[in-house]
Design an enzyme around this catalytic site. Sequence first.
Site, PDB file in Angstrom:
ATOM      1  N   SER A 192       0.564  -0.730  -0.250  1.00 20.19           N
ATOM      2  CA  SER A 192       0.106  -0.360  -0.005  1.00 20.19           C
ATOM      3  C   SER A 192       1.175   1.393   0.156  1.00 20.19           C
ATOM      4  O   SER A 192       0.308   2.467  -0.834  1.00 20.19           O
ATOM      5  CB  SER A 192      -1.189  -0.301   1.020  1.00 20.19           C
ATOM      6  OG  SER A 192      -0.155  -0.173   2.236  1.00 20.19           O
ATOM      7  N   HIS A 246      -5.244  -3.766  -2.011  1.00 20.32           N
ATOM      8  CA  HIS A 246      -5.655  -2.314  -2.778  1.00 20.32           C
ATOM      9  C   HIS A 246      -4.926  -2.561  -4.722  1.00 20.32           C
ATOM     10  O   HIS A 246      -4.964  -2.000  -5.792  1.00 20.32           O
ATOM     11  CB  HIS A 246      -3.899  -1.942  -2.984  1.00 20.32           C
ATOM     12  CG  HIS A 246      -4.044  -1.466  -1.997  1.00 20.32           C
ATOM     13  ND1 HIS A 246      -4.491   0.434  -1.780  1.00 20.32           N
ATOM     14  CD2 HIS A 246      -3.933  -1.450  -0.966  1.00 20.32           C
ATOM     15  CE1 HIS A 246      -4.107   0.735  -0.131  1.00 20.32           C
ATOM     16  NE2 HIS A 246      -4.145   0.119   0.478  1.00 20.32           N
ATOM     17  N   LYS A 255     -12.177   0.626  -1.220  1.00 18.00           N
ATOM     18  CA  LYS A 255     -11.103   0.929  -2.011  1.00 18.00           C
ATOM     19  C   LYS A 255     -11.889   0.967  -4.069  1.00 18.00           C
ATOM     20  O   LYS A 255     -12.282   1.259  -3.995  1.00 18.00           O
ATOM     21  CB  LYS A 255      -9.691   0.674  -1.855  1.00 18.00           C
ATOM     22  CG  LYS A 255      -9.531   1.086  -0.825  1.00 18.00           C
ATOM     23  CD  LYS A 255      -8.066  -0.255  -0.049  1.00 18.00           C
ATOM     24  CE  LYS A 255      -7.164  -0.015   1.067  1.00 18.00           C
ATOM     25  NZ  LYS A 255      -8.255  -0.409   2.401  1.00 18.00           N
TER      26      LYS A 255
END
Length: 392
Positions: free
Chosen positions: A176, A204, A236
């Site tokens: 990340s 992610h 996300k």
Amino acid sequence: MPFDLAARLAERRAARLFRQRPLLDSPQGPEVVVDGQPLLAFCSNDYLGLANHPEVIRALRDGAERWGVGGGASHLVIGHSAPHHQLEEALAEFTGRPRALLFSTGYMANLAAVTALVGRGDTVLEDRLNHASLLDAGLLSGARFARYLHNDAASLAGLLAKAGGNTLVVTDGVFSMDGDLAELPALAGECRKHGAWLMVDDAHGFGTLGAAGGGCVEHFGLGLDEVPVLVGTLGKAFGTAGAFVAGSEELIETLIQFARPYIYTTSQPPAVACATLKSLELLQGEHWRREHLQRLIDRFRSAAAEIGLALMDSPTPIQPILVGDSGRALRLAALLRERGLLVGAIRPPTVPAGTARLRVTLSATHSEAQLERLLEALAESWALLGEESGDG
């Protein structure tokens, strides 16, 4: 005085590591209002621009009207609503796995998976740069805990040779703070040799990587045999909230029976699951979002290199600019903010000492013109920072 909190806070301020929460007074998007100031933001993890999508908002509103606004109880009592179940089935199909299990946060999903699978007498091995939730999970599990060198399969192999009991290898899919990808094929190969399981937190990667947005495992062409435990978050690229673990029938049933963070937590509002079902539909159907995002990534990296910025090896929407000193990172962020741009300065202990950086994150809702504005501001600010420090 037993708890000298003031001294701890003063020490953090002196080290230029004190953190403050920016107050957002607008929805997620490229153009935001933070602390009363209109800004062009490059710091959100809303990679596909779904957090403020009108269809996702409508699904949330319709879900609240149909199901109310609270989960009511844990999943095992009376909190497992039909939207939760539908979302789990959809996520299982999306990941190509027999089952998926929904959690309220990614932190909870990681704690649940690790602590339910290993304990005293077992071994958990983690990448040194793993997310804090993964590291915390390993420490809390009670298993023998060790960290291998970042993305280093040989380092992992050395630890695997000395591991005892059931062994779980844990890694981020996309790291990340650096934006690089885990070398999953090599890690999976070492796990196979030593009879270990590989767990990947692809928070992610989901939505942004792979032809269909399936994340790192799709990107590398891996399946259930290579990655038995797959974790993803929904706050996300999905633009909503929560997380999930996907895997075999036996894995998911084990988590339901033994994972304390799952058993003893109220379920997420069912309306959020309704919204996530819509965002999953958009994620799978609107390929232009990933295609546009990739063009922005390519343009940013080529232009940043021309400016002379120190980038990291990231093919993802996470594009860190390595600065080094925390004070310089804060100054560079301040110079950008003076020019109407919001980019986060990331400092220790989130990243190793001496590697403070600006973490630029790109979204499918950024326009090419907005990206050019960022690049122009970065060129000006980087030159000014060099002049101020005597490097220019």
